[in-house]
Design a protein around this motif. Structure first.
Motif, PDB file in Angstrom:
ATOM      1  N   ASP A 152     -12.304   9.924  -0.878  1.00  0.00           N
ATOM      2  CA  ASP A 152     -10.751   9.833  -1.300  1.00  0.00           C
ATOM      3  C   ASP A 152      -9.925   9.521   0.039  1.00  0.00           C
ATOM      4  O   ASP A 152      -9.438   8.626   0.255  1.00  0.00           O
ATOM      5  N   CYS A 153     -10.248  10.328   0.969  1.00  0.00           N
ATOM      6  CA  CYS A 153      -9.638  10.258   2.633  1.00  0.00           C
ATOM      7  C   CYS A 153     -10.115   9.182   3.146  1.00  0.00           C
ATOM      8  O   CYS A 153      -9.250   8.489   3.962  1.00  0.00           O
ATOM      9  N   ALA A 154     -11.230   8.616   2.957  1.00  0.00           N
ATOM     10  CA  ALA A 154     -11.992   7.644   3.644  1.00  0.00           C
ATOM     11  C   ALA A 154     -11.314   6.354   3.061  1.00  0.00           C
ATOM     12  O   ALA A 154     -10.950   5.464   3.892  1.00  0.00           O
ATOM     13  N   GLU A 155     -11.089   6.284   1.919  1.00  0.00           N
ATOM     14  CA  GLU A 155     -10.172   5.102   1.078  1.00  0.00           C
ATOM     15  C   GLU A 155      -8.925   4.956   1.651  1.00  0.00           C
ATOM     16  O   GLU A 155      -8.326   4.127   1.800  1.00  0.00           O
ATOM     17  N   LYS A 156      -8.119   6.212   1.476  1.00  0.00           N
ATOM     18  CA  LYS A 156      -6.626   6.171   1.851  1.00  0.00           C
ATOM     19  C   LYS A 156      -6.369   6.290   3.292  1.00  0.00           C
ATOM     20  O   LYS A 156      -5.318   5.637   3.827  1.00  0.00           O
ATOM     21  N   LEU A 214     -20.088   8.264   6.506  1.00  0.00           N
ATOM     22  CA  LEU A 214     -20.250   9.754   6.816  1.00  0.00           C
ATOM     23  C   LEU A 214     -20.169  10.503   5.538  1.00  0.00           C
ATOM     24  O   LEU A 214     -20.471  11.790   5.687  1.00  0.00           O
ATOM     25  N   SER A 215     -19.892   9.833   4.402  1.00  0.00           N
ATOM     26  CA  SER A 215     -19.745  10.755   3.199  1.00  0.00           C
ATOM     27  C   SER A 215     -20.969  11.597   2.908  1.00  0.00           C
ATOM     28  O   SER A 215     -20.870  12.411   2.184  1.00  0.00           O
ATOM     29  N   ASN A 216     -22.287  11.091   3.388  1.00  0.00           N
ATOM     30  CA  ASN A 216     -23.584  11.696   3.079  1.00  0.00           C
ATOM     31  C   ASN A 216     -23.448  13.199   3.479  1.00  0.00           C
ATOM     32  O   ASN A 216     -24.469  13.802   3.434  1.00  0.00           O
ATOM     33  N   GLN A 217     -22.595  13.581   4.428  1.00  0.00           N
ATOM     34  CA  GLN A 217     -22.554  14.779   5.131  1.00  0.00           C
ATOM     35  C   GLN A 217     -22.146  15.932   4.030  1.00  0.00           C
ATOM     36  O   GLN A 217     -21.889  17.323   4.852  1.00  0.00           O
ATOM     37  N   PHE A 218     -21.500  15.546   3.111  1.00  0.00           N
ATOM     38  CA  PHE A 218     -20.500  16.285   1.970  1.00  0.00           C
ATOM     39  C   PHE A 218     -21.185  16.342   0.832  1.00  0.00           C
ATOM     40  O   PHE A 218     -21.855  15.174   0.562  1.00  0.00           O
ATOM     41  N   ALA A 243     -18.275  16.205   9.985  1.00  0.00           N
ATOM     42  CA  ALA A 243     -18.667  14.842  10.301  1.00  0.00           C
ATOM     43  C   ALA A 243     -18.011  14.479  11.667  1.00  0.00           C
ATOM     44  O   ALA A 243     -16.765  14.551  11.803  1.00  0.00           O
ATOM     45  N   ARG A 244     -18.853  13.861  12.562  1.00  0.00           N
ATOM     46  CA  ARG A 244     -18.190  13.610  13.902  1.00  0.00           C
ATOM     47  C   ARG A 244     -17.513  12.231  14.004  1.00  0.00           C
ATOM     48  O   ARG A 244     -18.112  11.324  13.625  1.00  0.00           O
ATOM     49  N   LYS A 245     -16.582  12.280  14.739  1.00  0.00           N
ATOM     50  CA  LYS A 245     -15.746  10.986  15.039  1.00  0.00           C
ATOM     51  C   LYS A 245     -15.340  10.035  13.766  1.00  0.00           C
ATOM     52  O   LYS A 245     -15.761   9.092  13.564  1.00  0.00           O
ATOM     53  N   ALA A 246     -15.177  11.066  12.617  1.00  0.00           N
ATOM     54  CA  ALA A 246     -14.973  10.252  11.443  1.00  0.00           C
ATOM     55  C   ALA A 246     -13.748   9.374  11.061  1.00  0.00           C
ATOM     56  O   ALA A 246     -13.644   8.520  10.353  1.00  0.00           O
ATOM     57  N   THR A 247     -12.484   9.860  11.628  1.00  0.00           N
ATOM     58  CA  THR A 247     -11.202   9.235  11.509  1.00  0.00           C
ATOM     59  C   THR A 247     -11.154   8.148  12.491  1.00  0.00           C
ATOM     60  O   THR A 247     -11.554   8.164  13.561  1.00  0.00           O
ATOM     61  N   PRO A 248     -10.004   7.238  12.245  1.00  0.00           N
ATOM     62  CA  PRO A 248      -9.860   6.292  13.128  1.00  0.00           C
ATOM     63  C   PRO A 248      -9.327   6.530  14.513  1.00  0.00           C
ATOM     64  O   PRO A 248      -9.720   6.020  15.664  1.00  0.00           O
ATOM     65  N   GLU A 249      -8.825   7.865  14.533  1.00  0.00           N
ATOM     66  CA  GLU A 249      -8.374   8.491  16.081  1.00  0.00           C
ATOM     67  C   GLU A 249      -9.674   9.180  16.632  1.00  0.00           C
ATOM     68  O   GLU A 249      -9.340   9.671  17.773  1.00  0.00           O
ATOM     69  N   GLY A 250     -10.641   9.237  16.091  1.00  0.00           N
ATOM     70  CA  GLY A 250     -12.052   9.780  16.611  1.00  0.00           C
ATOM     71  C   GLY A 250     -12.039  11.058  16.378  1.00  0.00           C
ATOM     72  O   GLY A 250     -12.788  12.038  16.906  1.00  0.00           O
ATOM     73  N   PHE A 251     -11.257  11.823  15.452  1.00  0.00           N
ATOM     74  CA  PHE A 251     -11.207  13.131  14.946  1.00  0.00           C
ATOM     75  C   PHE A 251     -12.535  13.625  14.345  1.00  0.00           C
ATOM     76  O   PHE A 251     -12.990  12.702  13.440  1.00  0.00           O
ATOM     77  N   MET A 269       0.972  -1.219   0.072  1.00  0.00           N
ATOM     78  CA  MET A 269      -0.045   0.094   0.144  1.00  0.00           C
ATOM     79  C   MET A 269       0.750   1.398  -0.155  1.00  0.00           C
ATOM     80  O   MET A 269       1.811   1.463   0.736  1.00  0.00           O
ATOM     81  N   GLN A 270       0.678   2.245  -0.857  1.00  0.00           N
ATOM     82  CA  GLN A 270       1.367   3.424  -0.966  1.00  0.00           C
ATOM     83  C   GLN A 270       0.879   4.363   0.309  1.00  0.00           C
ATOM     84  O   GLN A 270      -0.096   4.328   0.777  1.00  0.00           O
ATOM     85  N   ASN A 271       1.862   5.190   0.618  1.00  0.00           N
ATOM     86  CA  ASN A 271       1.931   5.875   1.830  1.00  0.00           C
ATOM     87  C   ASN A 271       1.059   7.470   1.199  1.00  0.00           C
ATOM     88  O   ASN A 271       1.816   7.789   0.354  1.00  0.00           O
ATOM     89  N   TYR A 272       0.209   7.826   1.864  1.00  0.00           N
ATOM     90  CA  TYR A 272      -0.405   8.909   1.539  1.00  0.00           C
ATOM     91  C   TYR A 272      -0.370   9.835   2.806  1.00  0.00           C
ATOM     92  O   TYR A 272      -0.472   9.442   4.043  1.00  0.00           O
ATOM     93  N   SER A 273      -0.456  11.101   2.594  1.00  0.00           N
ATOM     94  CA  SER A 273      -0.700  12.103   3.591  1.00  0.00           C
ATOM     95  C   SER A 273      -1.072  13.365   3.065  1.00  0.00           C
ATOM     96  O   SER A 273      -0.999  13.660   1.995  1.00  0.00           O
TER      97      SER A 273
END
Length: 152
Positions: free
Chosen positions: A22-26, A33-37, A46-54, A1-5
């Motif tokens: 795209d960010c959800a996939e990467k 939660l993509s339906n918020q956009f 979107a609340r608590k959208a990332t694996p870190e809870g951000f 898997m390629q590193n993205y940032s």
């Protein structure tokens, strides 16, 4: 898997839903939660959208676009180091007091959303205080950037 940032100043596109997907996939963000956009009138948040809870926040209206959205005004300051969110009224105190980190993108006049970084609330919001903003009293939430990249 390629590193993205994501890094501060990166132009990400004009469609918030596409950028989010795209960010959800990467990065493993919650794809449901993509339906918020992506459409006018959606919260772009979107609340608590990332694996870190951000939370993920796309700022469509600010001093960068010279437009206002809803009952609040966003002001991006010091090259994106700070963001002030001025609320005309508090209709949801849970949102006003939310202290969750935010992954933030902001739109510029060219129509593109740029990645700004990860932000935290700079000082605890206070519903008993108002500040003068554009000739009116407003409640303010202040954010400061804590990281210019995602993931950290």
């Amino acid at each position: 898997m390629q590193n993205y940032s994501l890094f501060n100043g990166l132009p990400c596109g004009t469609n918030t839903r596409k950028i989010y997907e795209d960010c959800a996939e990467k990065f493993g963000w919650d794809k449901w939660l993509s339906n918020q956009f992506g459409k006018q009138g959606l919260p772009l948040y979107a609340r608590k959208a990332t694996p870190e809870g951000f939370n993920v926040w796309f700022i469509g209206h600010s001093n960068w676009t010279t437009t206002k959205g809803g009952s609040w005004t966003n002001k991006i300051l010091k090259g994106g180091e700070l963001i002030n969110e001025y609320w005309d009224c508090i209709d949801n105190t849970a949102d006003f007091y939310d202290m969750t980190y935010r992954v933030v993108f902001a739109k510029k006049k060219d129509g593109y959303y740029y990645f700004l970084g990860i932000y935290e609330v700079n000082e605890k919001p206070d519903i008993t205080k108002t500040v003068e903003h554009n000739g009116k009293n407003a409640y303010v939430r202040r954010y400061r950037r804590v990281c210019e990249n995602y993931p950290k």
